[in-house]
Design an enzyme around this catalytic site. Structure first.
Site, PDB file in Angstrom:
ATOM      1  N   ARG A  18       0.852  -1.182   0.000  1.00 13.20           N
ATOM      2  CA  ARG A  18       0.000   0.000   0.000  1.00 13.20           C
ATOM      3  C   ARG A  18       0.892   1.238   0.000  1.00 13.20           C
ATOM      4  O   ARG A  18       1.895   1.290   0.720  1.00 13.20           O
ATOM      5  CB  ARG A  18      -0.945   0.032   1.209  1.00 13.20           C
ATOM      6  CG  ARG A  18      -2.037  -1.031   1.190  1.00 13.20           C
ATOM      7  CD  ARG A  18      -3.037  -0.797   0.063  1.00 13.20           C
ATOM      8  NE  ARG A  18      -4.112  -1.778   0.067  1.00 13.20           N
ATOM      9  CZ  ARG A  18      -4.092  -2.933  -0.587  1.00 13.20           C
ATOM     10  NH1 ARG A  18      -2.996  -3.276  -1.276  1.00 13.20           N
ATOM     11  NH2 ARG A  18      -5.134  -3.759  -0.552  1.00 13.20           N
ATOM     12  N   GLU A  36      -4.493   7.115  -5.827  1.00 10.20           N
ATOM     13  CA  GLU A  36      -4.606   6.307  -7.034  1.00 10.20           C
ATOM     14  C   GLU A  36      -5.900   6.629  -7.763  1.00 10.20           C
ATOM     15  O   GLU A  36      -6.938   6.788  -7.109  1.00 10.20           O
ATOM     16  CB  GLU A  36      -4.554   4.813  -6.680  1.00 10.20           C
ATOM     17  CG  GLU A  36      -3.225   4.402  -6.061  1.00 10.20           C
ATOM     18  CD  GLU A  36      -3.129   2.912  -5.763  1.00 10.20           C
ATOM     19  OE1 GLU A  36      -4.095   2.176  -6.086  1.00 10.20           O
ATOM     20  OE2 GLU A  36      -2.106   2.482  -5.207  1.00 10.20           O
ATOM     21  N   HIS A  59      -0.627  -0.175 -10.002  1.00  8.26           N
ATOM     22  CA  HIS A  59      -1.304  -1.085  -9.067  1.00  8.26           C
ATOM     23  C   HIS A  59      -1.795  -2.334  -9.801  1.00  8.26           C
ATOM     24  O   HIS A  59      -2.994  -2.645  -9.846  1.00  8.26           O
ATOM     25  CB  HIS A  59      -2.464  -0.393  -8.351  1.00  8.26           C
ATOM     26  CG  HIS A  59      -2.785  -1.054  -7.036  1.00  8.26           C
ATOM     27  ND1 HIS A  59      -3.379  -0.387  -5.987  1.00  8.26           N
ATOM     28  CD2 HIS A  59      -2.593  -2.326  -6.590  1.00  8.26           C
ATOM     29  CE1 HIS A  59      -3.532  -1.215  -4.964  1.00  8.26           C
ATOM     30  NE2 HIS A  59      -3.066  -2.400  -5.314  1.00  8.26           N
TER      31      HIS A  59
END
Length: 338
Positions: A246, A275, A294
């Site tokens: 994270r 994000e 991601h």
């Protein structure tokens, strides 16, 4: 019933699973772009009874849940989602259900990033393609052939921050590369580490002695900034940092400073504080960094499980027997308890 599927960036949600049982009961609308602002999100989602959220791409806090009065079911891919306020969901009459997943994809990407970083694969790829477009002679001797010198991994030390499911998988692959693997977490049992062929060490030793540090730690308010200026200052100038866990676990300002000063050799990141990563983020132009958007869980296999079980969750809820419940609405709780 109206169903919203959020953040389907690759436009594959409906093709990844059999939605026919849902389509018999509901109208499905797929959102292919991220909606970041709360007002815009609420405006878009107000008519929907069911929302399918992809991992933690879109947070659902108490404010957002309170402004979606039609919402009855919120499905998250995976069986946990720190971006959903489960207590607020129950208070607002929203049932939250999860799905299974594929446990190996993030560890696999971690090693893709490590190899890309230490062997300069993205940089060499860019040079090869640039030479082909511009003509090799235009780029000097050798036509941009072999611009970098990589770092081998055999015999080096891999430091794993967090030895949970992902951390253990990454450690096992590190051992297969012939690396010496050490690990640290706040409550790591040395005997547990030893069972998986890993040596438990202190946090300072891990950062000071490792050639590659990879982060696999659970995100919570306590773990934010787990890797900060002090930890980065301990790392060797030849060492690399990788984060596929994270974004907030690593202090991004401190990391940028370390990359720009050359106090560490480089970093590879798959996760970020915000994000999608803003176009203006200085990480996009930082030196010696490999970035991916991601992708840790983004595989065909994982999407089949995510979307397939999301469809099952919706049908089960519509039938009055919800499955994989993470948080039940107060109505369902009253029904269950009589």
């Amino acid at each position: 019933m109206r169903v919203a599927i959020l953040d389907d960036y690759q436009q594959v949600a409906l093709a990844s699973a059999d939605w026919s049982a849902v389509q018999e009961r509901a109208e499905i609308h797929v959102f292919t772009s991220h909606i970041g602002r709360t007002d815009a999100l609420v405006s878009a989602l107000e008519p929907f009874d069911v929302i399918v959220a992809m991992r933690e791409r879109t947070p659902f806090d108490a404010e957002r849940l309170g402004r979606l009065p039609e919402l009855k079911l919120l499905v998250t891919t995976g069986m946990s989602n720190a971006s959903i306020d489960l207590e607020a969901a129950a208070e607002h009459g929203v049932t939250v259900c999860g799905t299974g997943g594929v446990g190996s994809s993030t560890a696999e990407l971690t090693w893709g990033l490590i190899l890309a970083l230490v062997r300069h694969i993205p940089e060499e790829d860019r040079w090869m393609k640039l030479a082909g477009r511009a003509g090799g002679a235009a780029l000097g001797v050798g036509g941009a052939w072999q611009q970098t010198v990589g770092t081998g991994l055999h015999g080096k030390r891999l430091g794993v921050v967090g030895l949970g499911h992902q951390g253990k998988m990454v450690a096992e692959i590190g051992r297969a590369f012939g690396m010496h693997v050490v690990a640290w977490s706040q409550n790591l049992d040395p005997s547990h580490a030893e069972k998986v062929g890993v040596k438990a060490v202190g946090k300072q030793e891990l950062f000071a002695s490792s050639d590659v540090v990879t982060v696999h730690y659970k995100h919570s308010p306590r773990s934010e900034g787990l890797v900060g200026a002090d930890e980065l200052a301990l790392m060797k100038p030849s060492a690399y940092l990788v984060n596929t866990s994270r974004g907030p676990l690593v202090d991004s300002a401190a990391l940028l400073a370390a990359l720009r000063s050359g106090s560490i050799a480089g970093a590879a990141l798959d996760v970020y504080d915000v994000e999608p990563l803003p176009l203006s983020s200085p990480l996009r132009t930082a030196p010696n960094v490999v970035l991916t958007p991601h992708l840790g869980y983004v595989t065909e296999e994982a999407y089949r499980v995510f979307y397939g079980e999301a469809a099952e969750d919706i049908v089960a809820f519509a039938s009055g027997s919800p499955v994989r419940v993470l948080s039940a609405s107060l109505f369902l709780l009253r029904v269950a308890t009589g």
